[in-house]
Design a protein around this motif. Structure first.
Motif, mmCIF file in Angstrom:
data_model
loop_
_atom_site.group_PDB
_atom_site.id
_atom_site.type_symbol
_atom_site.label_atom_id
_atom_site.label_comp_id
_atom_site.label_asym_id
_atom_site.label_seq_id
_atom_site.Cartn_x
_atom_site.Cartn_y
_atom_site.Cartn_z
ATOM 1 N N THR A 85 0.826 -1.208 0.000
ATOM 2 C CA THR A 85 0.000 0.000 0.000
ATOM 3 C C THR A 85 0.856 1.252 0.000
ATOM 4 O O THR A 85 0.558 2.232 -0.696
ATOM 5 C CB THR A 85 -0.934 0.003 1.221
ATOM 6 N N LEU A 86 1.942 1.240 0.769
ATOM 7 C CA LEU A 86 2.831 2.403 0.834
ATOM 8 C C LEU A 86 3.468 2.682 -0.522
ATOM 9 O O LEU A 86 3.560 3.842 -0.944
ATOM 10 C CB LEU A 86 3.905 2.171 1.892
ATOM 11 N N ALA A 87 3.887 1.624 -1.215
ATOM 12 C CA ALA A 87 4.517 1.819 -2.529
ATOM 13 C C ALA A 87 3.523 2.392 -3.539
ATOM 14 O O ALA A 87 3.838 3.331 -4.279
ATOM 15 C CB ALA A 87 5.090 0.490 -3.026
ATOM 16 N N ILE A 88 2.315 1.836 -3.568
ATOM 17 C CA ILE A 88 1.332 2.295 -4.556
ATOM 18 C C ILE A 88 0.845 3.700 -4.231
ATOM 19 O O ILE A 88 0.758 4.568 -5.109
ATOM 20 C CB ILE A 88 0.154 1.308 -4.634
ATOM 21 N N THR A 89 0.506 3.945 -2.967
ATOM 22 C CA THR A 89 0.045 5.286 -2.601
ATOM 23 C C THR A 89 1.149 6.324 -2.775
ATOM 24 O O THR A 89 0.864 7.479 -3.124
ATOM 25 C CB THR A 89 -0.464 5.314 -1.157
ATOM 26 N N ALA A 97 0.091 14.875 -6.760
ATOM 27 C CA ALA A 97 0.605 16.108 -6.157
ATOM 28 C C ALA A 97 1.486 16.882 -7.141
ATOM 29 O O ALA A 97 1.428 18.120 -7.199
ATOM 30 C CB ALA A 97 1.393 15.776 -4.892
ATOM 31 N N TYR A 98 2.285 16.172 -7.911
ATOM 32 C CA TYR A 98 3.145 16.831 -8.896
ATOM 33 C C TYR A 98 2.327 17.547 -9.953
ATOM 34 O O TYR A 98 2.635 18.690 -10.337
ATOM 35 C CB TYR A 98 4.069 15.799 -9.547
ATOM 36 N N TYR A 99 1.264 16.887 -10.412
ATOM 37 C CA TYR A 99 0.417 17.510 -11.436
ATOM 38 C C TYR A 99 -0.266 18.763 -10.883
ATOM 39 O O TYR A 99 -0.278 19.816 -11.544
ATOM 40 C CB TYR A 99 -0.626 16.505 -11.918
ATOM 41 N N ILE A 100 -0.821 18.657 -9.680
ATOM 42 C CA ILE A 100 -1.532 19.811 -9.115
ATOM 43 C C ILE A 100 -0.564 20.954 -8.803
ATOM 44 O O ILE A 100 -0.869 22.129 -9.028
ATOM 45 C CB ILE A 100 -2.296 19.397 -7.844
ATOM 46 N N ALA A 101 0.623 20.630 -8.314
ATOM 47 C CA ALA A 101 1.558 21.669 -7.886
ATOM 48 C C ALA A 101 2.232 22.373 -9.054
ATOM 49 O O ALA A 101 2.471 23.590 -8.988
ATOM 50 C CB ALA A 101 2.614 21.063 -6.958
ATOM 51 N N PHE A 102 2.543 21.635 -10.142
ATOM 52 C CA PHE A 102 3.355 22.211 -11.207
ATOM 53 C C PHE A 102 2.601 22.451 -12.511
ATOM 54 O O PHE A 102 3.071 23.225 -13.346
ATOM 55 C CB PHE A 102 4.555 21.311 -11.492
ATOM 56 N N THR A 175 -4.794 7.065 -0.248
ATOM 57 C CA THR A 175 -3.932 7.807 -1.170
ATOM 58 C C THR A 175 -3.927 9.293 -0.846
ATOM 59 O O THR A 175 -2.890 9.961 -0.945
ATOM 60 C CB THR A 175 -4.373 7.581 -2.623
ATOM 61 N N LEU A 176 -5.071 9.839 -0.456
ATOM 62 C CA LEU A 176 -5.133 11.267 -0.149
ATOM 63 C C LEU A 176 -4.210 11.635 1.009
ATOM 64 O O LEU A 176 -3.688 12.759 1.052
ATOM 65 C CB LEU A 176 -6.564 11.670 0.174
ATOM 66 N N PHE A 177 -3.979 10.706 1.939
ATOM 67 C CA PHE A 177 -3.078 10.994 3.052
ATOM 68 C C PHE A 177 -1.628 11.118 2.575
ATOM 69 O O PHE A 177 -0.785 11.642 3.312
ATOM 70 C CB PHE A 177 -3.176 9.897 4.110
ATOM 71 N N MET A 178 -1.349 10.630 1.381
ATOM 72 C CA MET A 178 -0.035 10.820 0.787
ATOM 73 C C MET A 178 -0.007 12.044 -0.122
ATOM 74 O O MET A 178 1.007 12.746 -0.215
ATOM 75 C CB MET A 178 0.383 9.581 -0.001
ATOM 76 N N VAL A 179 -1.127 12.331 -0.778
ATOM 77 C CA VAL A 179 -1.176 13.463 -1.702
ATOM 78 C C VAL A 179 -0.979 14.787 -0.963
ATOM 79 O O VAL A 179 -0.201 15.642 -1.394
ATOM 80 C CB VAL A 179 -2.513 13.462 -2.477
ATOM 81 N N ALA A 221 7.875 11.475 4.118
ATOM 82 C CA ALA A 221 7.964 10.966 5.489
ATOM 83 C C ALA A 221 6.634 11.127 6.215
ATOM 84 O O ALA A 221 6.152 10.201 6.875
ATOM 85 C CB ALA A 221 9.079 11.686 6.242
ATOM 86 N N ILE A 222 6.020 12.298 6.094
ATOM 87 C CA ILE A 222 4.734 12.524 6.772
ATOM 88 C C ILE A 222 3.653 11.623 6.201
ATOM 89 O O ILE A 222 2.879 11.001 6.942
ATOM 90 C CB ILE A 222 4.343 14.008 6.651
ATOM 91 N N GLY A 223 3.570 11.538 4.876
ATOM 92 C CA GLY A 223 2.571 10.659 4.264
ATOM 93 C C GLY A 223 2.787 9.203 4.623
ATOM 94 O O GLY A 223 1.822 8.462 4.835
ATOM 95 N N SER A 224 4.045 8.772 4.717
ATOM 96 C CA SER A 224 4.332 7.383 5.082
ATOM 97 C C SER A 224 3.868 7.078 6.494
ATOM 98 O O SER A 224 3.343 5.996 6.770
ATOM 99 C CB SER A 224 5.827 7.105 4.941
#
Length: 275
Positions: A85-89, A97-102, A175-179, A221-224
């Protein structure tokens, strides 16, 4: 005239100032985190039956737990669920996050994207889990679509009540907790650094791996922490989506508590044999 404070007094105050600033948070953590953890450790050496905790120092709680192959297999299964789950999320969260931020320039569109991600959280996790059943079942939409287009001749059984279903729902829920932490970390990246990398001839992949990824380590780190904590403490998803084919540490603890509540008063060692 009032005498000016001595330089030594100023020096001592400057050295104590950081400790005074973190003292309130340290006190809260000590009262609400360290003390409860210490009490859990103490009580773990006590005996108990179905109705009470007996303050007697015993070690069979640990000997039976650590000596049970079932518990070790269950713990390893929980670790597997967590790592997958950690790898996929992590991958999905970084991409979103990259798409939304950049790539999303308008603040309004960024807000709309985040609203689209957070609206499902207005409903219960259990309801969102159950909503996958009509899609993943033998007669569900996915199997019906695959058979209609000729990709499969019969329904796929692994889609529901399996480890695949458990991981799929974990990714959907967490996933949102990682985004969010990744997006916050990317939003703080100075765009001039990326422009300097482009001017130096860096390719998009080099910018990704040598600029963006190192500067988003805090977000990872925080998302993990969020994802690992949620997956390792979960038992409802494994129970509902695993169909009895999967197990986790949280589900094991829940079954143990249910066992001890159903059985008549007896020492823990008689109840723990159900492991």
């Amino acid at each position: 005239m009032r005498a000016a404070p001595s330089p030594s007094l100023h020096g001592r105050f400057d050295r104590l100032l950081p400790y005074l600033q973190i003292a309130p948070l340290a006190l809260v953590l000590f009262v609400f985190l360290l003390i409860p953890l210490a009490l859990i450790v103490v009580v773990s050496f006590w005996d108990y039956d179905s109705f009470r905790v007996i303050p007697a120092f015993v070690t069979f709680n640990y000997t039976e737990m650590l000596g049970s192959p079932t518990i070790w297999r269950t713990m390893w299964s929980t670790v597997q669920f967590t790592l997958i789950t950690l790898a996929i999320t992590g991958a999905l969260g970084f991409a979103v996050a990259y798409y939304i931020a950049f790539y999303v320039r308008s603040p309004v569109m960024k807000t709309i994207f985040f609203m689209a991600c957070t609206i499902p959280f207005l409903t219960s996790n259990i309801i969102r889990m159950i909503s996958w059943v009509p899609f993943l079942g033998r007669n569900g939409l996915i199997n019906s679509m695959l058979m209609d287009i000729g990709l499969t001749a019969e329904p796929l059984d692994f889609l529901l009540y399996s480890r695949f279903a458990v991981v799929l729902v974990y990714v959907y829920l967490f996933t949102l907790f990682m985004v969010t932490p990744l997006f916050n970390a990317m939003s703080r990246i100075d765009r001039s650094i990326i422009e300097a990398a482009v001017d130096a001839g860096a390719s998009p992949l080099q910018i990704m791996f040598r600029v963006v990824l190192p500067l988003t380590k805090t977000g990872f780190a925080i998302g993990s922490v969020f994802v690992i904590t949620l997956v390792m403490g979960d038992f409802v998803t494994v129970r509902l989506m695993g169909g009895g084919q999967s197990a986790s540490t949280g589900l094991l603890i829940t079954n143990q508590i249910s066992c001890c509540n159903i059985l008549p008063p007896a020492p823990m060692r008689s109840c723990s044999s159900s492991w």
